[in-house]
Design a protein around this motif. Structure first.
Motif, short mmCIF file in Angstrom:
data_model
loop_
_atom_site.label_atom_id
_atom_site.label_comp_id
_atom_site.label_asym_id
_atom_site.label_seq_id
_atom_site.Cartn_x
_atom_site.Cartn_y
_atom_site.Cartn_z
N PRO A 1 -1.29 5.59 1.31
CA PRO A 1 -1.40 4.50 2.29
C PRO A 1 -1.13 3.13 1.67
CG PRO A 1 -3.58 5.17 1.57
CD PRO A 1 -2.62 6.08 0.87
N VAL A 2 0.15 2.82 1.46
CA VAL A 2 0.53 1.56 0.84
C VAL A 2 1.56 0.85 1.70
CG1 VAL A 2 -0.02 2.30 -1.51
CG2 VAL A 2 2.25 2.77 -0.58
N ALA A 3 1.86 -0.39 1.33
CA ALA A 3 2.72 -1.23 2.17
C ALA A 3 4.19 -0.84 2.11
CB ALA A 3 2.57 -2.70 1.74
N GLY A 4 4.60 -0.11 1.10
CA GLY A 4 6.02 0.14 0.89
C GLY A 4 6.65 1.18 1.76
N SER A 5 5.85 1.90 2.58
CA SER A 5 6.39 2.93 3.47
C SER A 5 7.23 3.93 2.69
CB SER A 5 7.18 2.26 4.60
OG SER A 5 7.63 3.20 5.55
N VAL B 1 8.05 -13.70 -6.45
CA VAL B 1 7.61 -14.57 -5.38
C VAL B 1 7.25 -13.78 -4.12
CG1 VAL B 1 9.96 -14.97 -4.50
CG2 VAL B 1 8.16 -16.67 -4.08
N PHE B 2 7.87 -12.62 -3.93
CA PHE B 2 7.61 -11.85 -2.71
C PHE B 2 6.25 -11.15 -2.75
CE2 PHE B 2 12.27 -12.11 -2.82
CZ PHE B 2 12.51 -12.56 -1.54
N ALA B 3 5.60 -11.07 -3.91
CA ALA B 3 4.29 -10.43 -4.01
C ALA B 3 3.16 -11.45 -4.10
CB ALA B 3 4.24 -9.51 -5.23
N LYS B 4 3.47 -12.73 -3.98
CA LYS B 4 2.43 -13.75 -4.07
C LYS B 4 1.69 -13.85 -2.75
CE LYS B 4 1.66 -18.56 -5.43
NZ LYS B 4 2.29 -19.83 -5.86
N VAL B 5 0.34 -13.70 -2.80
CA VAL B 5 -0.49 -13.71 -1.60
C VAL B 5 -1.31 -14.99 -1.54
CG1 VAL B 5 -2.37 -12.54 -0.38
CG2 VAL B 5 -0.63 -11.19 -1.57
N ASP B 6 -1.30 -15.63 -0.38
CA ASP B 6 -2.12 -16.82 -0.19
C ASP B 6 -3.58 -16.40 -0.07
OD1 ASP B 6 -2.33 -19.78 0.60
OD2 ASP B 6 -3.34 -18.77 2.25
N GLY C 1 14.49 1.62 -0.57
CA GLY C 1 14.07 0.25 -0.27
C GLY C 1 15.23 -0.61 0.18
N TRP C 2 16.37 -0.44 -0.45
CA TRP C 2 17.57 -1.21 -0.08
C TRP C 2 18.01 -0.86 1.34
CZ3 TRP C 2 19.22 -5.48 -2.08
CH2 TRP C 2 20.53 -5.93 -1.87
N ILE D 1 7.42 -4.48 2.90
CA ILE D 1 8.25 -3.65 2.01
C ILE D 1 8.69 -4.47 0.79
CG2 ILE D 1 10.48 -2.47 1.82
CD1 ILE D 1 10.00 -1.63 4.79
N LEU D 2 9.11 -5.70 1.02
CA LEU D 2 9.47 -6.57 -0.10
C LEU D 2 8.26 -6.85 -0.99
CD1 LEU D 2 11.90 -9.15 1.54
CD2 LEU D 2 12.40 -7.71 -0.45
N PHE D 3 7.08 -6.95 -0.39
CA PHE D 3 5.85 -7.14 -1.15
C PHE D 3 5.66 -5.99 -2.14
CE2 PHE D 3 1.30 -6.17 -1.59
CZ PHE D 3 0.80 -7.38 -2.05
N ALA D 4 5.83 -4.75 -1.66
CA ALA D 4 5.65 -3.59 -2.53
C ALA D 4 6.72 -3.53 -3.62
CB ALA D 4 5.67 -2.32 -1.69
N MET D 5 7.96 -3.81 -3.26
CA MET D 5 9.04 -3.77 -4.25
C MET D 5 8.86 -4.86 -5.30
SD MET D 5 12.29 -3.00 -1.71
CE MET D 5 13.48 -2.76 -3.04
N SER D 6 8.37 -6.01 -4.87
CA SER D 6 8.14 -7.11 -5.81
C SER D 6 7.01 -6.78 -6.77
CB SER D 6 7.83 -8.39 -5.04
OG SER D 6 7.50 -9.45 -5.91
#
Length: 497
Positions: free
Chosen positions: A108-112, A363-368, A130-131, A350-355
Motif C-alpha cells: 500500500p504505497v503511493a507509487g501504484s 524536489v518531487f518528494a519534498k513534503v510541506d 513509471g514512465w 507517482i512522481l513522489f514515489a519515484m523521487s
C-alpha cells in the motif's frame, strides 16, 4: 519465515555498485517500500482517507468524458446491445482490477504499479512502468482539461447563447491562440490539492455526487422518450459488433486504479484499497449500463453515428427545450473537473514515489510539514499540464495514453504472478481468485487491446519510451537510492505468514 528477496548477494564493482544487468534487475523489498510509506523530505503525507473517499477518487478519475462522448462512437458498432458492450468492457477491466486490488492491499504505497513492478520485476521495468504512468496521467490531465473547455463553451451557449472566442478556447494549431479554460481547470485542481488530501477528497466527493446526479437526471428525463421498437433488433451486428464496441468502451474504465496512488494517505490501506478499487468498478459499470440502456431506448441506434454529444441531443429531442441539455452540460463540466483533480493527484503521488527512490529529482518528494502535501511537486506538475493543455496541440500524444495505460496494467498482472511465486507466504488482504489463471487472462486482454491500436499510436509510444530510456540511463540509474545500498535488494526480509 525469512526468505531471500532476490537470491545471493550480487558481485560489486570497486566503488560498491552492482555491475551490468544486475543494476537493471535489482528489486526493492516489499518491506522497504512499505516502511517508507508516507515519508518525504521535510514532512510526511497524512493518513486521512477512508473507504468512501478512496472509492470516490477512483470513480472521479473514471466517470467522466467516456460516458459523455464515447457512447456516440460505440452505439453504431453494437446497436442497442451496447449495454452488453459496457459489461464486456467492464469484465475486461475487472481482471486487471483484481490484480491491482491484491497488490494495493499487499504493497500500500503511493507509487501504484510503478512500486509493484519495483518489488517484483526490477528497477528498469519499474522505471518503464513509471514512465508509462507519466504519459497516462500527465497527458490525460491535459487532454481532459481541453475537453473541459469545450463543455464550458457548450454550457455558455446553452445559458447565454454565446460562447468563448475561438482564440481563447483552443491552442495554436487547433484554431486558437491559448486555451484559457483548460489552464483554469488545472489551476483550480492544483489549488484543491495544495489544501491537503482530505480537503481534495471532500471536493472530489461533491463533484462525483453532482455528476452521478446529472446522469441520473438524464435517465429520468430521457426515459419519457423510450420506445420499445428502438431495442429491436437488439444485436443488429452480432457479437462481432458487441466486441468491437467493447474494445472502444474499455478506455472509459481507465482510472479505476487511481485509488492505488493514495496508498500512503489511506487510514487503513490494506483493508480499504482493494475494496475501493473493486467497488468503484462495479458502481461505474452500473451507471454506464443504465445510461446506455436509456439512451438507446430514447433514440434509434442508427442516429448515433457521428454524434459527439449524444446525451445532450437526446434530451433536446425528448423535451424540446435547451434547459435540460444545459443542465447536462453543467454535469459534464463538473465531471471533467473531477477527472482533472483525481488524475492530477495520482500523477503527483507517482512522481513522489519515484523521487523518493532517487529516479527523478528530489524536489518531487519534498513534503510541506503544515499541509502534509508535496507542494513543489503539485505546482510543477500543474504548471506543466496546464501549459500543455493550453498551448500545445496534443494530437496523437493523447491517443498514446491508452497504450501506456494498458502496458502498466499488463505489468501489474505479471507482478501478481511473480510475487505469488517469490513470496508465497506474504500476508495478503485480498487474493486474486484462480491465480495465475485470472492474472494471465488480464495480461492477455491487455496485450490484445495494445496490438489492436494503430501503427501511429505505437510509433508515438516508441518515441516516448526512447526518451524515457535516455532519462533513465542518463539520470535515474546513476542516482537510484539502491546504489547506496547495493545489497538492499538481496537482504533477508520478513513478514511471512
Amino acid at each position: 519465515m525469512l526468505e531471500q528477496e532476490a537470491g545471493p548477494p550480487a558481485a560489486q564493482t570497486p566503488d560498491g555498485r552492482q555491475p551490468g544487468v544486475r543494476r537493471l534487475t535489482r528489486r526493492k523489498p516489499v518491506e522497504a517500500l512499505v516502511s517508507e510509506g508516507g515519508h518525504g523530505a521535510g514532512g510526511e503525507l497524512r493518513r486521512s482517507l477512508g473507504l468512501w473517499q478512496l472509492t470516490m477518487i477512483s470513480i472521479g478519475a473514471t466517470l467522466g468524458t467516456g460516458i459523455f462522448v464515447v457512447l456516440g462512437e460505440a452505439v453504431p458498432d453494437a446497436g442497442p446491445a451496447v449495454v452488453l458492450s459496457f459489461v464486456v468492457a467492464g469484465l475486461t477491466a475487472l481482471f486487471s482490477a483484481l490484480s491491482y486490488a491484491e497488490l494495493a492491499g499487499t504493497i500500500p504505497v503511493a507509487g501504484s504499479s510503478y512500486s509493484y513492478a519495483y518489488a517484483t520485476l526490477g528497477e528498469l521495468t519499474a522505471w518503464v512502468c513509471g514512465w508509462c504512468l507519466l504519459l497516462e496521467y500527465g497527458v490525460s490531465v491535459a487532454a481532459v482539461a481541453v475537453g473541459w473547455g469545450q463543455y464550458i463553451d457548450e454550457l455558455l451557449h446553452g445559458v447565454f447563447g454565446a460562447g468563448l472566442p475561438a482564440a481563447l478556447s483552443a491552442p495554436p494549431g487547433d484554431g486558437g491562440l491559448f486555451n484559457v479554460p483548460a489552464l483554469v481547470v488545472v489551476l483550480l485542481a492544483m489549488a484543491f490539492l495544495l489544501g491537503g488530501a482530505k480537503e481534495s477528497a471532500r471536493a472530489n466527493t461533491v463533484m462525483v455526487t453532482v455528476k452521478i446526479l446529472a446522469l441520473l437526471v438524464f435517465c429520468a428525463v430521457a426515459a419519457a422518450g423510450i420506445r420499445a421498437g428502438n431495442y429491436r433488433p437488439f444485436m443488429p451486428l452480432g457479437m462481432a459488433g458487441v466486441s468491437a464496441a467493447g474494445a472502444t468502451l474499455f478506455f472509459s474504465y481507465i482510472g479505476f486504479d487511481a485509488a492505488s496512488t493514495a496508498g500512503e494517505e489511506a487510514k487503513n490501506p490494506q483493508r480499504d484499497l482493494p475494496r475501493a478499487i473493486l467497488l468503484s468498478l462495479v458502481l461505474v459499470t452500473a451507471v454506464y449500463c443504465l445510461v446506455a440502456a436509456v439512451a438507446v431506448g430514447a433514440r434509434p441506434w442508427q442516429r448515433f453515428e457521428g454524434s459527439e454529444a449524444a446525451l445532450s441531443g437526446i434530451l433536446r429531442s425528448v423535451t424540446g427545450h435547451d434547459f435540460w441539455p444545459a443542465l447536462l452540460a453543467f454535469g459534464a463540466v463538473v465531471a471533467i473537473a473531477s477527472v482533472v483533480l483525481t488524475v492530477l493527484y495520482g500523477q503527483t503521488r507517482i512522481l513522489f514515489a519515484m523521487s523518493r527512490d532517487g529516479l527523478v529529482p528530489a524536489v518531487f518528494a519534498k513534503v510541506d510539514p503544515r499541509s502534509g502535501t508535496p507542494r513543489a511537486n503539485t505546482v510543477i506538475v500543474a504548471a506543466f499540464c496546464g501549459t500543455l493543455a493550453a498551448a500545445v496541440p496534443l494530437g496523437r500524444l493523447a491517443d498514446a495514453t491508452s497504450i501506456g495505460t494498458l502496458f502498466a496494467f499488463a505489468l501489474v498482472n505479471i507482478a501478481v504472478i511473480v510475487l505469488r511465486r517469490t513470496r508465497p507466504g506474504m500476508r495478503r488482504a485480498f487474493r486474486v481468485p484462480l491465480s495465475p489463471l485470472f492474472p494471465l487472462v488480464g495480461l492477455g486482454l491487455c496485450l490484445w487491446m495494445m496490438f489492436s491500436l494503430d501503427a501511429v499510436t505505437w510509433a508515438v509510444f516508441g518515441v516516448w519510451m526512447a526518451v524515457g530510456a535516455v532519462v533513465y540511463f542518463g539520470y535515474g540509474m546513476r542516482r537510484s537510492r539502491l546504489n547506496a545500498a547495493p545489497r538492499a535488494a538481496t537482504a533477508p526480509v520478513s513478514g511471512e505468514e
